[in-house]
Structures are given as C-alpha cells and as structure tokens.
Design an enzyme around this catalytic site. Structure first.
Site, PDB file in Angstrom:
ATOM      1  N   HIS A 259       0.808  -1.214   0.000  1.00 42.61           N
ATOM      2  CA  HIS A 259       0.000   0.000   0.000  1.00 42.61           C
ATOM      3  C   HIS A 259       0.847   1.272   0.000  1.00 42.61           C
ATOM      4  CE1 HIS A 259       0.531  -0.454   4.466  1.00 42.61           C
ATOM      5  NE2 HIS A 259       0.558   0.881   4.415  1.00 42.61           N
TER       6      HIS A 259
ATOM      7  N   ASP B 250       0.385  -7.760   1.264  1.00 42.31           N
ATOM      8  CA  ASP B 250       0.692  -6.348   1.505  1.00 42.31           C
ATOM      9  C   ASP B 250       2.198  -6.126   1.542  1.00 42.31           C
ATOM     10  OD1 ASP B 250       0.204  -3.648   1.855  1.00 42.31           O
ATOM     11  OD2 ASP B 250      -0.011  -3.805   4.036  1.00 42.31           O
TER      12      ASP B 250
ATOM     13  N   SER C 265       4.627   2.523   7.943  1.00 43.77           N
ATOM     14  CA  SER C 265       4.342   1.319   7.148  1.00 43.77           C
ATOM     15  C   SER C 265       5.538   0.944   6.280  1.00 43.77           C
ATOM     16  CB  SER C 265       3.132   1.563   6.244  1.00 43.77           C
ATOM     17  OG  SER C 265       1.965   1.722   7.023  1.00 43.77           O
TER      18      SER C 265
END
Length: 563
Positions: free
Chosen positions: A290, A323, A406
C-alpha cells in the site's frame, strides 16, 4: 618672702622659710591662738600657753599628735622675751594693739603687723590628683634662733574642726593637700561619652542600612533588566563516549538506521510516504504494497537514505494479498542490508524497536514489546472486490506505529528484523494500513519476517508471489464458530475444486473447519490467514465437523498461479 616681718620670740623657721609660732599643748588635741582681751591685759607670747610649754600643733591635730616628742629647743633663745625696762608679765604681750574693728584675727595688715604667711598653691595634675608642693626658696628674716616646732604626724586621721578660729592660721605650716575627687563631673563625662558613642553607632548603622538598600536596589534592577550581572552558565555533564550497549535501544538504533530508508511516492493524482529497509547490496528494498500503490505503472518513487542521499527507485514486484512490495535503487554503493531474524522464535513480552518515518519524520525510533503472536488481521479492501484485501497472521506490538511507519522494520533485542510494520488499530475501531491518519493507540501489527522473506524472494525472482491454497470456497457470511465450506463456488463452479488438495482430503460442501494443525479457527478470514502463513507444498492437518461429527483430514497445500 619675709622682708619687713619682725622676728617673733618663741617661733622657729619652717622648711619653706616662714616662721612657725610655738603652739601650746592641749590635752584634747585642738589648738587655739590666744585672743586679745583688752588693751592693758597681758598676753602670753605667741605659741606659748599659760604653762609656758610649747604647743606642737599641726593641721587637723589630734590627741595622737600630742604624743609625738617635740624636737629639742635651742637653749640660747628663751621661749618668750619680756619687754625691756619692765618686769616679765604673767602672759605674753600681743604683737599689736587690739583692733577696734574686731577684724579677725588681728585686723588689716599694717606697718606694725607681720604679713600673713604666703600660701603656695599646689600643682594639680589631670584628674584632680594633688601632688606634693615643692618648697619655694626665700630669705629668712633675721631673728634669734628659736626652738623648732614638734614634727607633724602625717598619718594620723584628721579630727573635725569645729572652732571657727582654728580654720585659718597665718603661721601654720602648709597643710598637705588631700587628693581631689571629682565623682560627679567624671560620671557625667562618662555618660556623655557613652551617649556620643551610642549616637555615633546608631548613625553608622543608619548609613550602612541606607548604602545597603541603595546597593541592593541597583543590583536588583541590573538582574531584572539583564538577567544577571555576568554570563549565566548552568552545570552540565561532560562529553561522554557515544558508544552504547549493542543490545540497548540506542545501540540497536545506531546499527539499524543506516539501512532504513524513507519512500516518497506520487502518481495518478495520489501521493504518500512510507518506510522500507535494505534487503541486499544489489539495491533491493522491502516495503508495504500500500506504500507504492499510488505510483501505479508510471509513478515516481524517491528513496531517501539516512545519510540524506536520495535515489530513484522502481517496483520489482508487489502482492496485495500479503501487503508486500520490493523496489530497487540503482547506482548506489555501500548499502548495508539489515539482518533478518526468525519470527517463529518470538515470544510475547520480548522487547522490540520500531523505526520509520511517521508523518514524514524520517529516522523516528520507538520501542515496546510483543503484545501477541499470530494475531489474524485483514487490511485494505477499498476496491470492494476483495482483490486488495491483505490477510496477515501478524505480530502485535505496543511500540508506537503511526502513518508513515508502514514498511519499516520491527527489530528484536539483537537488532534483527522480525516483522514489517503494516497496520494499526485506530481509535474509531477501524483497522487500516495507515490507521486513518489517526495515530497510534498502542495497537500495532507487523507481518512476520518468515512470511515476508518468502514473499520477497518470490517477488525478486519472478515479480510475483504464490499463495498456498486448499482448493475450496468459503462462506464468508457464516457467523458460527469456524470456517464453513460454501455450497457453491464464487465463479459458478464447484465449491471444492476438482483434483485440488481439499477434494483429495475428502472435504465436502457444508463442512465446518474448526482447527488448523490443532489450533482453533473462528472465521473464514482466520482460516485464510493461517493458510497463507505457510508455503505451497506445506502439509496441513485440518479438524472439521460434518453432521455433528468431528473428523481430522491431512492435505498438502497447493499454489495459486494468479496470486
């Protein structure tokens, strides 16, 4: 001194050159000159009493003075001499006629009377103490030798004189002057001096108080305006060695920061920031899918290293189901890959360190512990078709993770990567890769490095990752405990793939799978998470219920070609 004074019969010359009359001796110790009675009365010679014996008289004479032996008198001179041509009277004649004015003792001095004796003032030193009077030299008047008066006793106590005639004796020897005493003036001077001293002290104290007040005011104004008279220097510790224990947070951060990078991604009208870390010296960097998703097919990805150097990066491969994504930078040398740990060794309570760029604050280091293991989470799903949903058997940590963290590494106590920070639970209850920009509440989740390593290797080699599959379709609407096999497939085909691992293990539509390798599962998502935690080809043991009966089956996981 005695010029013009006639000699006096029966008188002797004193030590100061004056003549002292012979005094009659009285038994009571007091002495008195004879007084004139009338013009024709016969008067004894001066200094001779009725008995004819000399009178040893002195100042303040007492009975003790009468006991003093008189000095021997000269035999050449009689005690008294009668007038020529006349018989010796019974009493001596006075030296002059009686004073008709009764002026004591015998009237004013005249040519026929001897001058009064000279009184020599005594020299008085300071503080009123009298000193002895030195004798004054003078010429003695010519006279016949007389018998000297008896010595005067100096140590006998003085008797009070009550007779006014005895207060003044012109022929008496100079009396010793008693020490002067000044009690009252001295005390008054002392009091005055003390008063002056007190006033001086009080005045000095007042001056000191005024000067101190003025000085204090000046200093206070200076401190108020300038913050001090001189430069302010606060104490502090000296310079210490920068080295830290390698197992401390500071030591772990010092080793890991050069291998952590910040990614700035833009494309398709979107932009984002995330974190990644170096996998090898060829320039491969692992991050979250992402994070790079906004770049699309032709977007820009800029990598910023801890040193501040930047480089452009390209996508090597990405997988939304895990992910995870791998990008690569070219032309960069001296890359330091982070060592990878083993997520299977992690225990709840182990200390961890998270590094990232929350809100684009590169190089941020936080620490915490492992709060839980194998926490099944799903993230994404913005597209609505489920193609962007990620299923992660995650490590839960309380280390602060915020938007921008992230893709960053989660390190163990030895500085090895055990997870990839991916999602946080936000305050509104949602689970999102970016946390809805709401920030950390102490619930962070990381992809285990064992899973990340396998996926990264596949992405580097083939550009895509394989997913292990059982070959069944699940009923995601089932609300009971466990994962139920759907009655029909998603594409209209059979819910159990013909020839797939599930069909070969004997799984049928409607079966409810309750355990994987003996560990309970409570939903379809949890079964997917547990399955994707394995590689294709791994063997699983499933526990299922059919018609109220429980049975166990074993199968080998297959591979999904479309990921």
């Amino acid at each position: 001194m005695n010029e013009g004074k006639p000699g006096t019969p029966g008188a002797s010359e004193g030590p100061d050159g004056d003549f002292v009359l012979a005094r009659p001796e009285r038994p009571d110790g007091d002495y008195e000159l004879p007084r004139p009675h009338d013009a024709t009365a016969s008067t004894p010679a001066a200094g001779v009493p009725d008995g004819g014996a000399p009178d040893p008289r002195h100042r303040g004479g007492t009975s003790a003075d009468a006991s003093e032996p008189a000095p021997a008198q000269s035999t050449d001179t009689p005690a008294s001499t009668p007038a020529p041509g006349a018989d010796a009277p019974a009493h001596p004649q006075p030296l002059h006629d009686p004073d008709p004015y009764s002026t004591p003792p015998y009237g004013e001095p005249g040519p026929w009377a001897p001058a009064p004796p000279v009184q020599h003032p005594a020299a008085t030193p300071a503080h009123g103490v009298a000193v002895g009077v030195p004798p004054v030299p003078h010429e003695a008047a010519p006279a016949a030798p007389v018998t000297p008066a008896a010595p005067v006793a100096q140590d006998a106590p003085a008797a009070p004189v009550t007779d006014p005639w005895a207060r003044y004796d012109p022929w008496a020897a100079p009396a010793a002057v008693a020490p002067l005493q000044q009690a009252d003036p001295v005390e008054e001077d002392v009091r005055r001096r003390r008063g002056r001293r007190r006033r001086a002290l009080a005045g000095g104290a007042l001056v000191i108080a005024l000067v101190s007040g003025v000085a204090g005011g000046v200093v206070g104004v200076q401190l108020e305006r300038n913050g001090g008279i001189g430069a302010v220097e606060l104490p502090q510790a000296g310079v210490e060695a920068p080295d830290r224990d390698p197992d401390s947070v500071a030591g772990i951060a010092a080793q890991a920061l050069p291998s952590v990078v910040t990614l700035h991604v833009s494309g398709g009208g979107k932009a984002g920031t995330g974190t990644g870390f170096v996998l090898d010296d060829r320039g491969h960097i692992l991050t979250n899918d992402h994070v790079v998703e906004p770049a699309g097919e032709d977007g820009d990805i800029t990598v910023t290293f801890h040193s501040g150097d930047t480089a452009e990066a390209t996508v090597v491969g990405r997988d939304s189901g895990y992910d995870l994504a791998v990008v690569r930078v070219k032309g960069v040398r001296g890359l330091a890959p982070l060592p990878l740990g083993n997520s299977d060794n992690v225990q709840v309570g182990d200390p961890v360190v998270a590094i990232g760029a929350p809100f684009d604050l590169a190089g941020t280091v936080t620490s915490g512990i492992i709060s839980a293991r194998e926490r099944p989470i799903t993230a994404g799903g913005e597209k609505g078709d489920g193609s962007d949903v990620s299923y992660v058997d995650a490590l839960q940590t309380d280390a602060p993770i915020n938007p921008g963290n992230s893709g960053g590494p989660l390190l163990d106590g030895k500085g090895r990567v055990i997870g990839i920070n991916s999602a946080i639970r936000s305050a509104d209850g949602g689970l999102d890769p970016e946390g809805g920009q709401s920030g950390s509440i102490g619930l962070g989740f990381a992809i285990p490095i064992n899973q990340g390593k396998r996926v990264a290797e596949e992405l580097i080699e083939t550009g895509k990752a394989t997913h292990p599959v059982i070959g069944i379709t699940l009923d995601m609407e089932y609300s009971g405990d466990g994962a139920r096999v759907a009655a029909e497939g998603s594409d209209g085909g059979p819910p159990v793939s013909t020839g797939g691992p599930g069909a070969e293990a004997g799984i049928r539509p409607g079966d409810v799978i309750t355990k994987v390798d003996g560990r309970p599962v409570h939903s379809g998502e949890e079964l997917i998470v547990k399955t994707r935690a394995h590689r294709p080809g791994d063997r699983l043991e499933l526990t299922l219920e059919r018609g109220g009966e429980e049975r166990t089956v074993s199968l080998v996981l297959g591979s999904s070609d479309d990921g």
